[in-house]
Write a protein that holds these residues in place. Sequence first.
Motif, mmCIF file in Angstrom:
data_model
loop_
_atom_site.group_PDB
_atom_site.id
_atom_site.type_symbol
_atom_site.label_atom_id
_atom_site.label_comp_id
_atom_site.label_asym_id
_atom_site.label_seq_id
_atom_site.Cartn_x
_atom_site.Cartn_y
_atom_site.Cartn_z
ATOM 1 N N LYS A 115 0.827 -1.195 0.000
ATOM 2 C CA LYS A 115 0.000 0.000 0.000
ATOM 3 C C LYS A 115 0.867 1.252 0.000
ATOM 4 O O LYS A 115 1.786 1.378 0.800
ATOM 5 C CB LYS A 115 -0.911 0.001 1.230
ATOM 6 N N THR A 116 0.612 2.162 -0.922
ATOM 7 C CA THR A 116 1.322 3.436 -1.147
ATOM 8 C C THR A 116 2.758 3.246 -1.634
ATOM 9 O O THR A 116 3.476 4.230 -1.821
ATOM 10 C CB THR A 116 1.339 4.323 0.128
ATOM 11 N N GLU A 117 3.197 2.017 -1.878
ATOM 12 C CA GLU A 117 4.565 1.779 -2.381
ATOM 13 C C GLU A 117 4.644 2.142 -3.862
ATOM 14 O O GLU A 117 3.704 1.885 -4.620
ATOM 15 C CB GLU A 117 4.957 0.321 -2.177
ATOM 16 N N GLU A 118 5.765 2.712 -4.287
ATOM 17 C CA GLU A 118 5.966 3.070 -5.688
ATOM 18 C C GLU A 118 7.210 2.390 -6.231
ATOM 19 O O GLU A 118 8.231 2.307 -5.543
ATOM 20 C CB GLU A 118 6.102 4.590 -5.853
#
Length: 269
Positions: free
Chosen positions: A103-106
């Motif tokens: 989650k929210t990792e790019e």
Amino acid sequence: KKEVSALANFLELNEKVVESISQKIGMTTFQSVLKAATSDKKLSPKEESQLQQLLKNLGLGDDIEKIGLSKSSINDLTFFKLLWQAENGYLLPYPNPPIGLQKTEECYMAFGATLLESKTVTAGYKHIGHGLSIPVTKGIRYRVGSGYSAPIQQTVQMKYPGNLFLTDRRIVFDGGNASFTIPFNKLISFHPYTDGIGFSVSDWLYVLQFANHASGLLSISREVDLFCAGLASCLRYFNNPDDPIYQQAMKDVKENEPLIKFSNDPNQR
């Protein structure tokens, strides 16, 4: 322009010839400035903006890809810009990476790579010692007495092809059964090589050789440089979200006009 115009009038040259001369003079001037600006193998936003303005001032337009530069020159400029961005932490998201993100990792980078592992295998056996060989039946003998069979050990290099990814939290290698993930807080150090990179984790060293089977835009050595620069910036930001280098890079990008444009950069659309 005034000198060219005066000379053209004196020689009674038509407008097309004058325009051709002006274009050649402009290109020679631009290439000279371009060479000086990229002598450090990097292209900063300020340098981009200056070069973009120079294009306009010389009457060459505003599109670097339409002024007649060679494909290799454009590729060089693209790499110089990417390297500056990687070193300064201005990393653009990699679209639709084929790995599961948290989650929210790019994800920022993806390169073809091969995991290299050295393993000791048994290549066969050899008999050591002496004894008595007794015939039992045709083609079969029974050995008695001292002696034993010893394994013949051999070191072989195993290769596992796959893809190496860099995110804002970890390093991921997708190589089937040889896949691995290294969170930044588990990484001890990394070691760049001419054609690959090594990652030290606890008492283990992962060694990967870059494969360069993606686009061919970058050479293997440039892929290594880019990945290492990006990894260093990600680690710096991971440990300090207020990283001043990244903050300054964001400011520089917003305040200057790009020469090389990337479609996935919201500041250059």
